[in-house]
Write an enzyme that holds these catalytic residues in place. Sequence first.
Site, PDB file in Angstrom:
ATOM      1  N   SER A 132       0.679  -1.577   0.328  1.00  0.00           N
ATOM      2  CA  SER A 132       0.186   0.212  -0.049  1.00  0.00           C
ATOM      3  C   SER A 132       0.904   0.523  -0.113  1.00  0.00           C
ATOM      4  O   SER A 132       2.264   0.889   1.031  1.00  0.00           O
ATOM      5  CB  SER A 132      -0.793   0.085   1.149  1.00  0.00           C
ATOM      6  OG  SER A 132      -1.885   0.869   0.961  1.00  0.00           O
ATOM      7  N   LYS A 182      -4.420  -7.169   2.806  1.00  0.00           N
ATOM      8  CA  LYS A 182      -4.473  -5.830   2.294  1.00  0.00           C
ATOM      9  C   LYS A 182      -6.098  -5.922   1.357  1.00  0.00           C
ATOM     10  O   LYS A 182      -6.108  -4.713   1.123  1.00  0.00           O
ATOM     11  CB  LYS A 182      -3.362  -5.765   1.247  1.00  0.00           C
ATOM     12  CG  LYS A 182      -3.102  -5.295  -0.535  1.00  0.00           C
ATOM     13  CD  LYS A 182      -3.044  -3.204   0.498  1.00  0.00           C
ATOM     14  CE  LYS A 182      -2.561  -2.447  -0.536  1.00  0.00           C
ATOM     15  NZ  LYS A 182      -3.978  -2.293  -2.255  1.00  0.00           N
ATOM     16  N   HIS A 185      -7.694  -3.993   3.810  1.00  0.00           N
ATOM     17  CA  HIS A 185      -7.654  -2.468   3.683  1.00  0.00           C
ATOM     18  C   HIS A 185      -8.316  -1.739   2.551  1.00  0.00           C
ATOM     19  O   HIS A 185      -8.780  -0.419   2.576  1.00  0.00           O
ATOM     20  CB  HIS A 185      -6.289  -2.539   3.573  1.00  0.00           C
ATOM     21  CG  HIS A 185      -5.848  -1.379   3.753  1.00  0.00           C
ATOM     22  ND1 HIS A 185      -5.384  -1.136   1.635  1.00  0.00           N
ATOM     23  CD2 HIS A 185      -5.124  -0.733   3.642  1.00  0.00           C
ATOM     24  CE1 HIS A 185      -4.825   0.151   1.070  1.00  0.00           C
ATOM     25  NE2 HIS A 185      -4.260   0.943   2.683  1.00  0.00           N
ATOM     26  N   ASN A 186      -8.466  -2.221   1.558  1.00  0.00           N
ATOM     27  CA  ASN A 186      -9.336  -1.615   0.900  1.00  0.00           C
ATOM     28  C   ASN A 186     -10.454  -1.679   0.226  1.00  0.00           C
ATOM     29  O   ASN A 186     -10.924  -0.146  -0.423  1.00  0.00           O
ATOM     30  CB  ASN A 186      -7.991  -2.815  -1.028  1.00  0.00           C
ATOM     31  CG  ASN A 186      -6.963  -2.538  -1.488  1.00  0.00           C
ATOM     32  OD1 ASN A 186      -6.202  -2.484  -0.420  1.00  0.00           O
ATOM     33  ND2 ASN A 186      -6.302  -2.156  -2.558  1.00  0.00           N
ATOM     34  N   GLU A 189     -10.941   1.133   2.017  1.00  0.00           N
ATOM     35  CA  GLU A 189     -10.250   2.397   1.542  1.00  0.00           C
ATOM     36  C   GLU A 189     -11.368   3.143   0.813  1.00  0.00           C
ATOM     37  O   GLU A 189     -12.361   3.914   0.722  1.00  0.00           O
ATOM     38  CB  GLU A 189      -8.951   1.595   0.744  1.00  0.00           C
ATOM     39  CG  GLU A 189      -8.799   3.434   0.190  1.00  0.00           C
ATOM     40  CD  GLU A 189      -7.914   2.860  -0.854  1.00  0.00           C
ATOM     41  OE1 GLU A 189      -8.089   2.425  -2.674  1.00  0.00           O
ATOM     42  OE2 GLU A 189      -6.539   2.197  -0.660  1.00  0.00           O
TER      43      GLU A 189
END
Length: 314
Positions: A132, A182, A185-186, A189
């Site tokens: 990231s 990850k 995380h996205n 986001e």
Amino acid sequence: MKIGYIGLGKMGKNMVLNLLEKGIKVVAWNRSPEPLDEVVKAGAIKAKSIEDLVVNLDSSGPLDHQNDRHGRIIWLMLTAGEVVDEYLDKLIKLLDKGDLIIDGGNSYFKDTLRRGENLKKLGIRFMDIGTSGGPSGAREGACLMIGGDKKDFQEILPLVKAASAKDAYGHFGKVGAGHFVKMVHNGIEYGMMESIAEGAAILENSQFNLDLREVFRVYNSRSVVESRLVGWLLDAFRDDPKLKDISSEIHSTGEGEWTIKTAKEMGIDIPVIEDSFKVRKNSSKDKENSPTGFRNKSVSAMRGKFGQHSVKKS
């Protein structure tokens, strides 16, 4: 430390340039020559082919931790999906037992689990690193989310520290854990960007004729919502206060949808992330110059700033 590196897109090229500056020796290969030539000028060793890349890497034979012997290390920074399998198929014919492959792209964690099992049967080690920070993070120090065997993590720790910003890495467990973290995380986001963009649309269409450059400057000065995302939208407003040159169609790379799918399998309701994905999916239907269009443009503008995605009007 010497590694092979395959994939010199926006993220890969910048990471290699960063690694070279940190003293990591890199043998690089890429399909298109321009980024390869750029990293070679910076000190990378040019591989003429994947076969040449493997030959150029030092190998001390099969892995033997007791005698401190380690295999080759090859980092893949490729687009998620079939292309990763394509290159793994090529590499397994060239590598020895004990060699290590790192998938540093945004692969779906279930694909990572499958690949890990297949490589384990061949004696080839495998790790996943979710990356990231966008191209600027790759160049100056990324945030790395890592999955794989603990001994393998300890072996690549100098590489991890060279590629990441200070303390911006973590080992989360077995193969697949890095890409899982990850992926989530996205998804987060997606929700955060949508919320910021919705606020921007309300502000823009209020009765007060607000200067969003000033509003977002204040928002990003020790307020509760201060963040890199708010800062990137502020940069976009400074470049183009009304986002006239930004497309209201929001493109997506898929990780948010994977998060939604995974949450449903786990029986977890995630309305914010799910609704933010629906907005992206339906954004091509929204009118460019409507308040909704401005909301969409705000998301696109953030994507353009942190990921250097193409977000200009076509």
